[in-house]
Design a protein around this motif. Structure first.
Motif, PDB file in Angstrom:
ATOM      1  N   GLY A 127      47.170  54.270 -36.778  1.00 19.82           N
ATOM      2  CA  GLY A 127      48.262  53.680 -36.020  1.00 19.82           C
ATOM      3  C   GLY A 127      49.095  52.742 -36.863  1.00 19.82           C
ATOM      4  N   ARG A 128      48.444  51.981 -37.718  1.00 25.79           N
ATOM      5  CA  ARG A 128      49.170  51.009 -38.534  1.00 25.79           C
ATOM      6  C   ARG A 128      50.052  51.698 -39.567  1.00 25.79           C
ATOM      7  N   ILE A 129      49.555  52.761 -40.187  1.00 24.09           N
ATOM      8  CA  ILE A 129      50.356  53.492 -41.161  1.00 24.09           C
ATOM      9  C   ILE A 129      51.613  54.059 -40.505  1.00 24.09           C
ATOM     10  N   LEU A 130      51.464  54.540 -39.281  1.00 22.23           N
ATOM     11  CA  LEU A 130      52.587  55.148 -38.566  1.00 22.23           C
ATOM     12  C   LEU A 130      53.417  54.134 -37.796  1.00 22.23           C
ATOM     13  N   HIS A 131      53.023  52.856 -37.866  1.00 23.09           N
ATOM     14  CA  HIS A 131      53.726  51.794 -37.136  1.00 23.09           C
ATOM     15  C   HIS A 131      53.791  52.106 -35.644  1.00 23.09           C
ATOM     16  N   THR A 132      52.667  52.540 -35.128  1.00 19.04           N
ATOM     17  CA  THR A 132      52.570  52.863 -33.710  1.00 19.04           C
ATOM     18  C   THR A 132      51.271  52.291 -33.165  1.00 19.04           C
ATOM     19  N   SER A 133      50.975  52.543 -31.900  1.00 20.86           N
ATOM     20  CA  SER A 133      49.762  52.018 -31.294  1.00 20.86           C
ATOM     21  C   SER A 133      48.534  52.783 -31.783  1.00 20.86           C
ATOM     22  N   THR A 134      47.375  52.146 -31.664  1.00 25.95           N
ATOM     23  CA  THR A 134      46.127  52.772 -32.076  1.00 25.95           C
ATOM     24  C   THR A 134      45.801  53.942 -31.162  1.00 25.95           C
ATOM     25  N   PRO A 135      45.480  55.114 -31.712  1.00 23.30           N
ATOM     26  CA  PRO A 135      45.089  56.255 -30.876  1.00 23.30           C
ATOM     27  C   PRO A 135      43.903  55.912 -29.987  1.00 23.30           C
ATOM     28  N   GLU A 136      43.950  56.365 -28.725  1.00 22.05           N
ATOM     29  CA  GLU A 136      42.892  56.054 -27.775  1.00 22.05           C
ATOM     30  C   GLU A 136      42.232  57.296 -27.202  1.00 22.05           C
ATOM     31  N   SER A 137      42.630  58.464 -27.652  1.00 21.42           N
ATOM     32  CA  SER A 137      42.076  59.711 -27.130  1.00 21.42           C
ATOM     33  C   SER A 137      42.135  60.770 -28.216  1.00 21.42           C
TER      34      SER A 137
END
Length: 269
Positions: free
Chosen positions: A144-154
Motif C-alpha cells: 500500500g505504501r509503495i502505491l500510495h494507497t490504503s493497505t490491502p485488507e482482502s
C-alpha cells in the motif's frame, strides 16, 4: 562442483532474528554460500529513541565489491536500505554486477513500529530499484505504501495491488498477506499474466520477528540454486511457515516488547 552463491544487502539486526542475521541463517539452512553487505545497524531497544545507525556509501560499496569481486553471486537480495542515497548506490552496484536474480524486499516498517525506510526514499526505491527486480516481495502494508494507497485488507485487494505493482517494473510480484486477520496465511504472486494464490495454515504465535526477511532470503537461495521463481516461492513459503512454527521463545515476544516499549516512552515523556 559450483556452490550457489548469495549476497544480502541489508541492515544488521542486533537481536539476531531479522535482517542480515536472518538472511545468513536462512542461506546456511538452504545450503547456499551466503555473503552480506550491511547498510545500517539496527539496535531496537527500550532506552534509545533513535536506534538506526547507517553506514557510509563508501562502506556499502566496499562490502558489495568485496563480495562480488572475490566470490561472485548467483542471486542478490536487498533488504533494509533506509535512505535515498543508499538505494541509488545499491541500484548502480546491482546494474554493474550483471546478476539477474535480484530479490527486492522493500523493508519499510519493523514489527515494533520502527521506520526502516525514510519517507523521502520511497520514490527512489520505485524509480531506481524496482525496475531491476526479478521479484518484489512486499507485505500488505508495504504494498500500500509503495502505491500510495490504503493497505490491502482482502485477497481481492492484494490481487489489485499486485497488478499495479507489476507496472513499476519487477518481473514478479509477491505480496505477503501474513498480517491479514481472519484469513489463512495467504500470499499472492503475479507475473504479468497469471495470478497465483499460495496458502499455508496460519501459525498461532507472537514470535514472527524476521519472517519477511527469512521468506525473501529463502527465495534468493532457491533462485541461486537454479529454481524457477514459482518453485523458489513455494519452497520459501513452506520454509518460513516451519520457521515460524518452531521459532525460539525468549518469553519476550513481539506483543510484550511493544507494550513495554510504549510504557517506557510514556514514563519518560
Amino acid at each position: 562442483m559450483k556452490f550457489p552463491r548469495t549476497l544480502t544487502i541489508a541492515g544488521s539486526a542486533s537481536q539476531g532474528s531479522a535482517g542480515v542475521q536472518a538472511d545468513l541463517k536462512t542461506f546456511q539452512e538452504l545450503n547456499v554460500y551466503g555473503m552480506s553487505a550491511i547498510t545500517a545497524f539496527v539496535a531496537t531497544n527500550q532506552t534509545l529513541d533513535q536506534s538506526i545507525f547507517t553506514q557510509s556509501l563508501d562502506a556499502v560499496k566496499a562490502q558489495v565489491y568485496s563480495s562480488l569481486e572475490h566470490v561472485g553471486a548467483d542471486a542478490v537480495k536487498t533488504g533494509m536500505l533506509f535512505t535515498e542515497d543508499i538505494i541509488k548506490t545499491v541500484a548502480v552496484l546491482l546494474e554493474e554486477s550483471g546478476v539477474s536474480n535480484i530479490v527486492v524486499d522493500p523493508v519499510m516498517i519493523g514489527k515494533m513500529g520502527s521506520q526502516l525506510l525514510k519517507d523521502e526514499a520511497v520514490d527512489a526505491l520505485i524509480n531506481y530499484l524496482l525496475p531491476s527486480a526479478k521479484i518484489l516481495t512486499p507485505n500488505v502494508e508495504e504494498a500500500g505504501r509503495i502505491l500510495h494507497t490504503s493497505t490491502p485488507e482482502s485477497l481481492k485487494d492484494m490481487e489489485e495491488c499486485a497488478y499495479e505493482l507489476h507496472k513499476l517494473g519487477p518481473e514478479y510480484i509477491l505480496i505477503k498477506g501474513g498480517a491479514l486477520k481472519g484469513l489463512p496465511a495467504i500470499d499472492v504472486m503475479f507475473d504479468g499474466n497469471e495470478m497465483l494464490v499460495l496458502e499455508e495454515e496460519r501459525v498461532a504465535t507472537i514470535h514472527t520477528s524476521g519472517a519477511g526477511c527469512t521468506y525473501s532470503a529463502a527465495i534468493t537461495a532457491q533462485l541461486a540454486k537454479g529454481d524457477t521463481v514459482e518453485g523458489a516461492v513455494r519452497t520459501a513459503k513452506a520454509f518460513v511457515t516451519q520457521a515460524i512454527r518452531y521459532a525460539l521463545d525468549f518469553n519476550r515476544g513481539l506483543a510484550q516488547l511493544t507494550k513495554q516499549r510504549h510504557a517506557f516512552f510514556h514514563r519518560i515523556a
